[in-house]
Design an enzyme around this catalytic site. Structure first.
Site, PDB file in Angstrom:
ATOM      1  N   ASP A 104       0.715  -1.174  -0.050  1.00  0.00           N
ATOM      2  CA  ASP A 104       0.214  -0.032  -0.084  1.00  0.00           C
ATOM      3  C   ASP A 104       0.901   0.969  -0.015  1.00  0.00           C
ATOM      4  OD1 ASP A 104      -2.280   1.799   0.740  1.00  0.00           O
ATOM      5  OD2 ASP A 104      -3.199  -0.202   0.788  1.00  0.00           O
ATOM      6  N   HIS A 168      -3.840   6.004   3.272  1.00  0.00           N
ATOM      7  CA  HIS A 168      -4.609   4.808   2.827  1.00  0.00           C
ATOM      8  C   HIS A 168      -3.917   3.519   3.524  1.00  0.00           C
ATOM      9  CE1 HIS A 168      -6.015   1.832   0.215  1.00  0.00           C
ATOM     10  NE2 HIS A 168      -7.073   2.546   0.005  1.00  0.00           N
ATOM     11  N   SER A 330     -11.069  -1.374  -0.916  1.00  0.00           N
ATOM     12  CA  SER A 330      -9.900  -1.195  -0.209  1.00  0.00           C
ATOM     13  C   SER A 330     -10.380  -1.514   1.059  1.00  0.00           C
ATOM     14  CB  SER A 330      -8.992   0.046  -0.359  1.00  0.00           C
ATOM     15  OG  SER A 330      -8.745   0.308  -1.566  1.00  0.00           O
TER      16      SER A 330
END
Length: 460
Positions: A104, A168, A330
């Site tokens: 990520d 994120h 996600s």
């Protein structure tokens, strides 16, 4: 005269509404990296981050303690209740022997809810022959080609610094494995786990080859012994190199949990990779809201998307010891990865394919998902852990004594009620249907051949 005023007033209201909507949509699109560029052949990156964006952020969470854990915000997480997490944790909270590679945007390694669950490379911890800390001595102590990779590796900058400049990666890591019972923040799906951090994307570094970084991250995870790989990015371009890297992970028994994508499209017709590769170790995950509807932004497909999990307004960690909400496939992917970690910890003899089979087969059947996923099911953590303990064998055959299985019906069509009306034994009918669905889910079912691989009869 009156009607003319009404028309003018209505026009003004409409203009204000749609103008505001347009501004909002524009702002949300600009607030996170776009993935539309990934479909352009002129762009070498080909893999970009999901269109997840932070909807709110705070360094404090409302104190609403749970009866099971004392993490303040646990009761704010609707996804935990939706997936029956509390009962699952009564079975297992996971194990730090289970290593999850989170590919990520990096992570806040000092986050109060994550620091204790970070993977530590055994070859880069402790002291070297000169008494120096291997984590910072500038030497490739374990000879794996990476210097001081104690928590993972940054493939964007080619160094061990894992700073998350987007948020994120920290958010995804929190959903998977935030610590439990520490009196801080939230609880991850697998609150006892080891998080290997592999950074493939950074919004502050333009022109990066995200696909190359993705492939390198997968290979690192395979080399360093990860059990599960969580990947929330993707693109519309098939990559043989990426496919082969995941195939290598399959050979090593590594489960690959991938986001179905937020392209608002049918993946059966418009493929999204790596989620759509025809490999046995991949679970493709789409996102649902609290009413079990697939999000309008999420990809779907009865041939290419395996299961649904919570993905709307999910509360998790953010850099700087803060917390916030994000939305997308996600987030749903992280739920399934956490589930896989729990199953692996509880059923240590399971291989990646076994874990996949039982996560998919033990989800709750929902009519809303019948045209959206292969299984028509949403994730159920508790069933994934306990269904085998209730008389279901590895082959999917149900034992004669089924009295303890009554609670495992997730069918919204209420087969028990229909059976009672028809004068049939409700429990027997329910078990028959459950057994059939379990066997069907575990049976071979090929993905579309046009997905670009030579493998046949992929099945689950």
């Amino acid at each position: 005269m009156f009607s003319r005023k009404v028309v003018i007033a209505a026009s003004c209201v409409g203009l204000a509404f749609f103008g505001g909507l347009g501004i909002y949509l524009y702002s949300t699109q600009e607030s996170s990296p776009s993935r539309t560029q990934s479909s352009s052949k002129k762009d070498s990156s080909l893999r970009a981050l999901e269109k997840s964006f932070i909807t709110s952020q705070t360094d404090k969470v409302v104190d609403e303690p749970s009866a099971l854990f004392n993490d303040p915000a646990i009761s704010q997480a609707w996804g935990l209740k939706k997936s029956d997490a509390a009962r699952a944790w009564s079975v297992t909270k996971g194990s730090r022997d289970i290593v999850i590679a989170v590919i990520d945007t990096g992570i806040d390694i000092k986050h109060e809810d994550l620091a204790g669950n970070l993977w530590r490379n055994p070859g880069e911890t402790g002291l070297d022959s000169k008494g120096r800390d291997k984590a910072t001595n500038g030497i490739d102590d374990d000879g794996n080609g990476f210097v001081d990779d104690v928590y993972g590796w940054n493939f964007v900058a080619n160094n061990p610094k894992l700073d998350d400049n987007h948020g994120h990666g920290t958010h995804i890591a929190g959903i998977i494995g935030a610590e439990a019972g520490n009196g801080k923040g939230i609880t991850g799906i697998a609150p006892e786990v080891s998080l290997m951090i592999l950074k493939y994307y950074d919004p502050k570094v333009p022109g990066t080859d995200n696909l190359k970084n993705t492939v390198a991250s997968i290979r690192y995870a395979v080399k360093m012994g990860a059990n599960i790989i969580n990947y929330s990015g993707g693109g519309t371009e098939f990559s043989q190199e990426e496919h082969d890297a995941i195939a290598e992970a399959e050979k090593k028994g590594i489960l690959f949990v991938a986001a179905a994508g937020n392209e608002r499209s049918n993946s059966d017709q418009h493929h999204y990779y790596p989620a759509d590769y025809k490999l046995k170790n991949i679970i493709s995950v789409t996102a649902i809201d609290p009413s079990t509807q697939v999000l309008a932004s999420s990809n779907y497909g009865v041939e290419t998307v395996d299961i649904a999990a919570p993905g709307q307004n999910i509360l998790s960690c953010l850099p700087g010891n803060s917390y916030g909400y994000m939305t997308g496939t996600s987030q749903a992917t992280a739920f399934v990865t956490g589930a896989a970690a729990l199953v692996m910890a509880h059923k240590q003899s399971f291989q990646a394919e076994d874990v996949k089979k039982y996560i998919l087969a033990t989800g709750d059947a929902q009519t809303q998902l019948a045209s959206k996923t292969r299984t028509s099911r949403q994730l159920n953590l508790y069933k994934a852990l306990t269904i085998l303990d209730q008389g279901v064998g590895a082959s999917g055959v149900i034992a004669v004594n089924t009295q303890n299985m009554k609670s495992f019906s997730g069918d919204p069509n209420d087969r028990r009620a229909r059976a009672a009306e028809e004068g049939l034994d409700a429990t027997a009918t329910e078990m028959s249907q459950f057994g059939k669905s379990l066997i069907d889910a575990m049976g071979a079912k090929a993905r579309p051949s046009k997905l670009g691989t030579k493998q046949e009869n992929e099945g689950f």
